[in-house]
Design a protein around this motif. Structure first.
Motif, PDB file in Angstrom:
ATOM      1  N   THR A  28       0.887  -6.560   2.152  1.00 22.16           N
ATOM      2  CA  THR A  28      -0.391  -5.917   1.863  1.00 22.16           C
ATOM      3  C   THR A  28      -1.516  -6.905   2.109  1.00 22.16           C
ATOM      4  OG1 THR A  28      -1.669  -4.705   0.211  1.00 22.16           O
ATOM      5  CG2 THR A  28      -0.386  -6.580  -0.580  1.00 22.16           C
ATOM      6  N   SER A  29      -2.708  -6.379   2.332  1.00 22.16           N
ATOM      7  CA  SER A  29      -3.888  -7.228   2.469  1.00 22.16           C
ATOM      8  C   SER A  29      -4.416  -7.565   1.078  1.00 22.16           C
ATOM      9  CB  SER A  29      -4.976  -6.513   3.276  1.00 22.16           C
ATOM     10  OG  SER A  29      -4.494  -6.176   4.565  1.00 22.16           O
ATOM     11  N   THR A  30      -5.163  -8.637   0.992  1.00 24.77           N
ATOM     12  CA  THR A  30      -5.680  -9.089  -0.292  1.00 24.77           C
ATOM     13  C   THR A  30      -6.517  -8.003  -0.958  1.00 24.77           C
ATOM     14  OG1 THR A  30      -5.762 -11.362   0.517  1.00 24.77           O
ATOM     15  CG2 THR A  30      -7.053 -10.848  -1.461  1.00 24.77           C
ATOM     16  N   GLY A  31      -6.145  -7.652  -2.178  1.00 22.33           N
ATOM     17  CA  GLY A  31      -6.889  -6.666  -2.947  1.00 22.33           C
ATOM     18  C   GLY A  31      -6.580  -5.226  -2.619  1.00 22.33           C
ATOM     19  N   LYS A  32      -5.825  -4.980  -1.548  1.00 19.85           N
ATOM     20  CA  LYS A  32      -5.541  -3.608  -1.152  1.00 19.85           C
ATOM     21  C   LYS A  32      -4.518  -2.927  -2.059  1.00 19.85           C
ATOM     22  CE  LYS A  32      -8.150  -3.108   2.538  1.00 19.85           C
ATOM     23  NZ  LYS A  32      -9.178  -2.050   2.646  1.00 19.85           N
TER      24      LYS A  32
ATOM     25  N   THR B 146      -2.077  -1.902 -10.294  1.00 17.64           N
ATOM     26  CA  THR B 146      -1.576  -2.767  -9.220  1.00 17.64           C
ATOM     27  C   THR B 146      -0.176  -2.313  -8.838  1.00 17.64           C
ATOM     28  OG1 THR B 146      -0.598  -4.380 -10.738  1.00 17.64           O
ATOM     29  CG2 THR B 146      -2.899  -4.703 -10.114  1.00 17.64           C
ATOM     30  N   VAL B 147       0.129  -2.390  -7.537  1.00 16.39           N
ATOM     31  CA  VAL B 147       1.442  -1.996  -7.016  1.00 16.39           C
ATOM     32  C   VAL B 147       1.963  -3.104  -6.104  1.00 16.39           C
ATOM     33  CG1 VAL B 147       2.733  -0.304  -5.664  1.00 16.39           C
ATOM     34  CG2 VAL B 147       0.832   0.459  -7.113  1.00 16.39           C
ATOM     35  N   ASN B 148       3.213  -3.469  -6.298  1.00 12.62           N
ATOM     36  CA  ASN B 148       3.895  -4.419  -5.419  1.00 12.62           C
ATOM     37  C   ASN B 148       5.269  -3.868  -5.063  1.00 12.62           C
ATOM     38  OD1 ASN B 148       2.151  -7.006  -5.313  1.00 12.62           O
ATOM     39  ND2 ASN B 148       2.221  -6.510  -7.494  1.00 12.62           N
ATOM     40  N   VAL B 149       5.643  -4.062  -3.788  1.00 15.44           N
ATOM     41  CA  VAL B 149       6.970  -3.658  -3.323  1.00 15.44           C
ATOM     42  C   VAL B 149       7.597  -4.875  -2.651  1.00 15.44           C
ATOM     43  CG1 VAL B 149       8.286  -2.070  -1.879  1.00 15.44           C
ATOM     44  CG2 VAL B 149       6.186  -1.286  -3.001  1.00 15.44           C
ATOM     45  N   VAL B 150       8.848  -5.143  -2.959  1.00 17.00           N
ATOM     46  CA  VAL B 150       9.507  -6.387  -2.554  1.00 17.00           C
ATOM     47  C   VAL B 150       9.370  -6.669  -1.067  1.00 17.00           C
ATOM     48  CG1 VAL B 150      11.711  -7.583  -2.410  1.00 17.00           C
ATOM     49  CG2 VAL B 150      11.113  -6.322  -4.479  1.00 17.00           C
ATOM     50  N   ASP B 151       9.692  -5.705  -0.205  1.00 15.53           N
ATOM     51  CA  ASP B 151       9.729  -5.969   1.236  1.00 15.53           C
ATOM     52  C   ASP B 151       8.542  -5.348   1.971  1.00 15.53           C
ATOM     53  OD1 ASP B 151      10.410  -3.383   0.885  1.00 15.53           O
ATOM     54  OD2 ASP B 151      12.185  -3.405   2.177  1.00 15.53           O
ATOM     55  N   ASP B 152       7.412  -5.165   1.259  1.00 18.36           N
ATOM     56  CA  ASP B 152       6.230  -4.581   1.895  1.00 18.36           C
ATOM     57  C   ASP B 152       5.064  -5.552   1.769  1.00 18.36           C
ATOM     58  OD1 ASP B 152       5.268  -2.573   3.422  1.00 18.36           O
ATOM     59  OD2 ASP B 152       5.441  -1.022   1.896  1.00 18.36           O
TER      60      ASP B 152
ATOM     61  N   GLY C  98      -5.835   9.575   8.241  1.00 15.41           N
ATOM     62  CA  GLY C  98      -5.203   9.735   6.941  1.00 15.41           C
ATOM     63  C   GLY C  98      -4.145   8.704   6.652  1.00 15.41           C
ATOM     64  N   VAL C  99      -3.815   7.837   7.604  1.00 16.41           N
ATOM     65  CA  VAL C  99      -2.800   6.810   7.394  1.00 16.41           C
ATOM     66  C   VAL C  99      -3.473   5.451   7.376  1.00 16.41           C
ATOM     67  CG1 VAL C  99      -0.706   5.738   8.274  1.00 16.41           C
ATOM     68  CG2 VAL C  99      -1.031   8.210   8.502  1.00 16.41           C
ATOM     69  N   SER C 100      -3.231   4.690   6.321  1.00 13.95           N
ATOM     70  CA  SER C 100      -3.877   3.387   6.186  1.00 13.95           C
ATOM     71  C   SER C 100      -3.301   2.401   7.185  1.00 13.95           C
ATOM     72  CB  SER C 100      -3.678   2.863   4.764  1.00 13.95           C
ATOM     73  OG  SER C 100      -4.115   1.541   4.679  1.00 13.95           O
ATOM     74  N   SER C 101      -4.166   1.500   7.686  1.00 14.99           N
ATOM     75  CA  SER C 101      -3.688   0.469   8.600  1.00 14.99           C
ATOM     76  C   SER C 101      -2.919  -0.604   7.834  1.00 14.99           C
ATOM     77  CB  SER C 101      -4.877  -0.162   9.342  1.00 14.99           C
ATOM     78  OG  SER C 101      -5.802  -0.698   8.414  1.00 14.99           O
ATOM     79  N   ALA C 102      -3.151  -0.705   6.508  1.00 17.85           N
ATOM     80  CA  ALA C 102      -2.377  -1.624   5.695  1.00 17.85           C
ATOM     81  C   ALA C 102      -1.046  -0.980   5.342  1.00 17.85           C
ATOM     82  CB  ALA C 102      -3.145  -1.972   4.426  1.00 17.85           C
ATOM     83  N   VAL C 103       0.007  -1.790   5.278  1.00 19.49           N
ATOM     84  CA  VAL C 103       1.328  -1.242   4.995  1.00 19.49           C
ATOM     85  C   VAL C 103       1.398  -0.744   3.548  1.00 19.49           C
ATOM     86  CG1 VAL C 103       3.785  -1.747   4.905  1.00 19.49           C
ATOM     87  CG2 VAL C 103       2.389  -2.723   6.726  1.00 19.49           C
TER      88      VAL C 103
END
Length: 282
Positions: free
Chosen positions: A125-129, A117-123, A21-26
């Motif tokens: 992510t993989s491409t497209g994730k 689309t979601v972006n977080v300053v200090d997080d 249930g926890v994604s490997s991507a941050v």
């Protein structure tokens, strides 16, 4: 990293598998489904959420066919100037990570591809994730159809009943039936469900009655009806309309009605009344 006693001090690495249930991507965006259907006029929800280890506020954008419709930045939500503006918003507080979108009073033109689309300053992510895509289809119930008669309903003749609805998504299918006291359902080739036509051949007097057409698709149904009165071929009529008029009006039959007086019939002899046709819709 573990060392085995008595062995060389060579480390042994055990892989760290992600928990269920926890994604490997941050940072990752998830959608509940890739396709959503709604009926025109109803509310619809596009389910989406994101996972992140960061406590910073996210930057979120919802787009319809690549046009911005809703953004969230620095804790402030902004609804863009589109047709959706008075009807769209986040279903839950954004900081809960549930970024589902609601649309009130849906319209057919709301259909399309919605992208979040979601972006977080200090997080990272993989491409497209950090992108989620949901396709919305708004279904439209059939508009009240119009029932019409084509041809002169004389004994031995052929006529066609037609039924058309001006609106509906997907295109409605049509079903003709004859109502009580003589119930009858029709099938191909006499009936064309796609075009809404019913062909009646070699008419007889007992085919007179009320015929109902139902236009139906996944969003709903509507119907109209027509009263068919078959007349003998020697009856006289004039001014028969062909395929026009409102379903709530009568067809312009002009029967020749004899004038009766105590001395007998005047005005051209014994003329029987012609057939008549009436239409109704709902």
């Amino acid at each position: 990293i573990w060392s085995i006693p008595g062995a060389l001090s060579r480390p042994i690495f055990f892989p760290l598998w992600p928990r269920a249930g926890v994604s490997s991507a941050v940072l990752e965006v998830h959608v509940g489904t890739g396709s959503v259907f709604s009926v025109e006029g109803q509310q619809v929800v596009l389910p989406a959420w994101y996972t992140s280890h960061s406590q910073k506020k996210p930057y979120i954008t919802w787009l319809l066919d690549k046009e911005d419709i809703l953004t969230y930045m620095d804790g402030v939500m902004k609804v863009e100037e589109t047709e959706l503006k008075p009807r769209v918003g986040f279903l839950h507080p954004v900081l809960t990570h549930n970024i589902s979108l609601f649309i009130n009073a849906t319209r057919e033109r709301d259909s399309g591809q919605y992208m979040c689309t979601v972006n977080v300053v200090d997080d990272a992510t993989s491409t497209g994730k950090n992108v989620g895509i949901i396709n919305l289809t708004v279904l439209v119930p059939p508009a009240p159809p119009a029932c019409r008669l084509h041809g002169d309903p004389a004994v031995g003749a052929n006529v066609t009943l037609s039924c058309t609805s001006e609106k509906g998504k997907p295109s409605p299918a049509y079903q003709w039936q004859r109502t009580a006291p003589t119930l009858q359902v029709f099938f191909p080739p006499a009936q064309d469900r796609a075009r809404g036509t019913l062909k009646l051949t070699n008419l007889s007097l007992d085919l007179s009655g009320v015929y109902v057409c139902v236009a139906e698709n996944q969003a709903g149904l509507a119907e109209c009806s027509i009263v068919l009165e078959v007349h003998s071929s020697e009856y006289v009529s004039a001014g028969l309309g062909r395929g026009g008029g409102d379903t709530h009006t009568r067809s312009p039959w002009c029967p020749l009605v004899p004038m009766v007086s105590p001395g007998g019939i005047r005005g051209g002899g014994d003329l029987p009344p012609a057939a008549s046709l009436s239409l109704s819709g709902s």
